[in-house]
Design an enzyme around this catalytic site. Structure first.
Site, PDB file in Angstrom:
ATOM      1  N   ALA A  64       0.671  -1.188   0.139  1.00 61.17           N
ATOM      2  CA  ALA A  64      -0.036  -0.067   0.126  1.00 61.17           C
ATOM      3  C   ALA A  64       0.938   1.223  -0.038  1.00 61.17           C
ATOM      4  CB  ALA A  64      -0.802  -0.181   1.148  1.00 61.17           C
ATOM      5  N   GLY A  68      -0.929   4.241   0.499  1.00 61.72           N
ATOM      6  CA  GLY A  68      -1.659   5.411   1.144  1.00 61.72           C
ATOM      7  C   GLY A  68      -2.643   6.233   0.499  1.00 61.72           C
ATOM      8  N   GLY A 120      -4.745   9.084   2.262  1.00 66.05           N
ATOM      9  CA  GLY A 120      -4.653  10.396   2.784  1.00 66.05           C
ATOM     10  C   GLY A 120      -5.449  11.465   2.090  1.00 66.05           C
ATOM     11  N   GLU A 121      -4.723  12.583   1.898  1.00 66.89           N
ATOM     12  CA  GLU A 121      -5.367  13.615   1.274  1.00 66.89           C
ATOM     13  C   GLU A 121      -5.319  13.726  -0.411  1.00 66.89           C
ATOM     14  OE1 GLU A 121      -3.193  16.903   2.706  1.00 66.89           O
ATOM     15  OE2 GLU A 121      -3.801  16.748   4.923  1.00 66.89           O
TER      16      GLU A 121
END
Length: 228
Positions: A167, A169, A171-172
């Site tokens: 992975a 990620g 997030g934003e």
């Protein structure tokens, strides 16, 4: 990407430790091991990825070994009389590496995309003499379920080999592309670009009429008056 990898490595070390101590598979021995030895602590500390050099003192080098990527396409309707924008649908494509939990990951993309729609169309901080005029949710507008467009999420899985699960990620990342997609769709519908967010009715009508639009968000109204 980082913490998840540390947890997996620590869990593997714990499994090996218990199996070596009991001589049995972890699944059938961990309860007896805990009763006999009590809690077993495994510490795992992050070490830089091979071939990735970053200097914490000078903040130079490569800070990240891998990156997530995203793209979005928005469909909007613009009322040419009022300048109001309605975002009807957004297709969001995200490469976050291996998707471990599809439902949670899709929810992250949908939430970030809706936040981007608000960023693009209605969210704006107002200042007067350095003080916030809309410092609470009663006056600072954010999109609700009634403002939510249809959102389609597409995952493009390109796993990162440097962590056990692959992975990278989310997030934003989902929020980064939604607002530019909405602005590009407004340009496609009206022929004008809105350089400052949000693309409010005032800014859209000013651009259509060739007038000076309101200043960028966060600039004090006193400063705007002095500039004008």
């Amino acid at each position: 990407m980082v913490v998840g990898g540390l947890i997996i490595n620590a869990a593997l070390k714990l499994k090996t430790h218990v199996e070596e101590r009991t001589g049995l598979p972890f699944a059938v021995s961990f309860r007896e091991d805990a009763r006999t030895w009590g809690a077993t602590r495994i510490d795992e500390r992050f070490t830089p990825y091979p071939g990735v050099d970053f200097d914490d003192e000078t903040y130079t080098g490569d800070a990240y070994p891998a990156f997530g990527w995203a793209a979005a396409v928005a469909e909007v309707e613009v009322d040419l009389d009022t300048g109001e924008v309605a975002v009807r649908s957004v297709v969001a494509a995200d490469d976050i590496g291996r998707v471990i939990h599809p439902v949670l990951a899709e929810g992250q993309v949908e939430g970030g995309t809706l936040q981007a729609v608000g960023y693009a169309t209605i969210e704006e901080i107002k200042l007067h003499d350095g003080r916030y005029l809309n410092d609470r949710l009663a006056t600072y507008l954010i999109p609700t379920s009634l403002d939510a467009p249809r959102i389609e999420t597409i995952f493009v899985e390109a796993p990162f080999a440097g962590v056990p699960h692959g992975a990278k990620g989310a997030g934003e990342l989902p929020m980064d592309v939604g607002a530019p997609a909405v602005v590009a769709a407004i340009h496609d519908a009206t022929g004008v670009w809105i350089p400052d967010l949000p693309a409010s009715p005032e800014r859209i009508l000013a651009a259509l009429d060739g007038h000076t639009p309101p200043g960028p968000p966060g600039i004090s109204t006193i400063a705007e008056a002095a500039m004008s």
